[in-house]
Design a protein around this motif. Structure first.
Motif, PDB file in Angstrom:
ATOM      1  N   MET A 151      39.598  46.549  54.920  1.00 34.73           N
ATOM      2  CA  MET A 151      38.280  46.187  54.448  1.00 34.73           C
ATOM      3  C   MET A 151      38.170  46.396  52.931  1.00 34.73           C
ATOM      4  N   LEU A 152      38.656  47.530  52.476  1.00 35.37           N
ATOM      5  CA  LEU A 152      38.580  47.841  51.053  1.00 35.37           C
ATOM      6  C   LEU A 152      39.470  46.897  50.243  1.00 35.37           C
ATOM      7  N   LYS A 153      40.646  46.565  50.799  1.00 32.87           N
ATOM      8  CA  LYS A 153      41.549  45.650  50.095  1.00 32.87           C
ATOM      9  C   LYS A 153      40.935  44.259  49.974  1.00 32.87           C
ATOM     10  N   SER A 154      40.305  43.783  51.018  1.00 31.95           N
ATOM     11  CA  SER A 154      39.707  42.444  50.961  1.00 31.95           C
ATOM     12  C   SER A 154      38.525  42.424  49.986  1.00 31.95           C
ATOM     13  N   LEU A 155      37.772  43.505  49.917  1.00 25.65           N
ATOM     14  CA  LEU A 155      36.675  43.593  48.961  1.00 25.65           C
ATOM     15  C   LEU A 155      37.200  43.618  47.534  1.00 25.65           C
ATOM     16  N   LEU A 156      38.275  44.327  47.318  1.00 31.46           N
ATOM     17  CA  LEU A 156      38.896  44.398  45.997  1.00 31.46           C
ATOM     18  C   LEU A 156      39.439  43.039  45.579  1.00 31.46           C
ATOM     19  N   VAL A 157      40.110  42.355  46.496  1.00 29.23           N
ATOM     20  CA  VAL A 157      40.667  41.030  46.186  1.00 29.23           C
ATOM     21  C   VAL A 157      39.546  40.039  45.913  1.00 29.23           C
ATOM     22  N   ALA A 158      38.474  40.070  46.690  1.00 33.86           N
ATOM     23  CA  ALA A 158      37.357  39.144  46.497  1.00 33.86           C
ATOM     24  C   ALA A 158      36.662  39.387  45.161  1.00 33.86           C
ATOM     25  N   SER A 159      36.454  40.638  44.804  1.00 37.08           N
ATOM     26  CA  SER A 159      35.787  40.925  43.534  1.00 37.08           C
ATOM     27  C   SER A 159      36.685  40.559  42.344  1.00 37.08           C
TER      28      SER A 159
END
Length: 57
Positions: free
Chosen positions: A1-9
């Motif tokens: 979840m944190l990785k996908s949020l980081l990639v999206a931002s």
């Protein structure tokens, strides 16, 4: 979840930076005045050609 949020931002920031780089910016206006009384270089008046150069030979 944190990785996908980081990639999206990160991807949104990269797209924003690319869009900001493409925005038009005003160019500075040059305040140089044209010389008065001089003809443009390389242009003769209409109907008058420059004198040809004759060489002896």
């Amino acid at each position: 979840m944190l990785k996908s949020l980081l990639v999206a931002s990160a991807s949104l920031l990269m797209v924003g930076a690319a869009l900001a780089a493409d925005l038009p910016r005003p160019e500075p206006v040059q305040e140089t005045a044209a010389p008065i009384g001089k003809a443009p270089i390389g242009k003769a008046p209409v109907g008058k050609a420059p004198e040809p150069i004759y060489t002896k030979g």
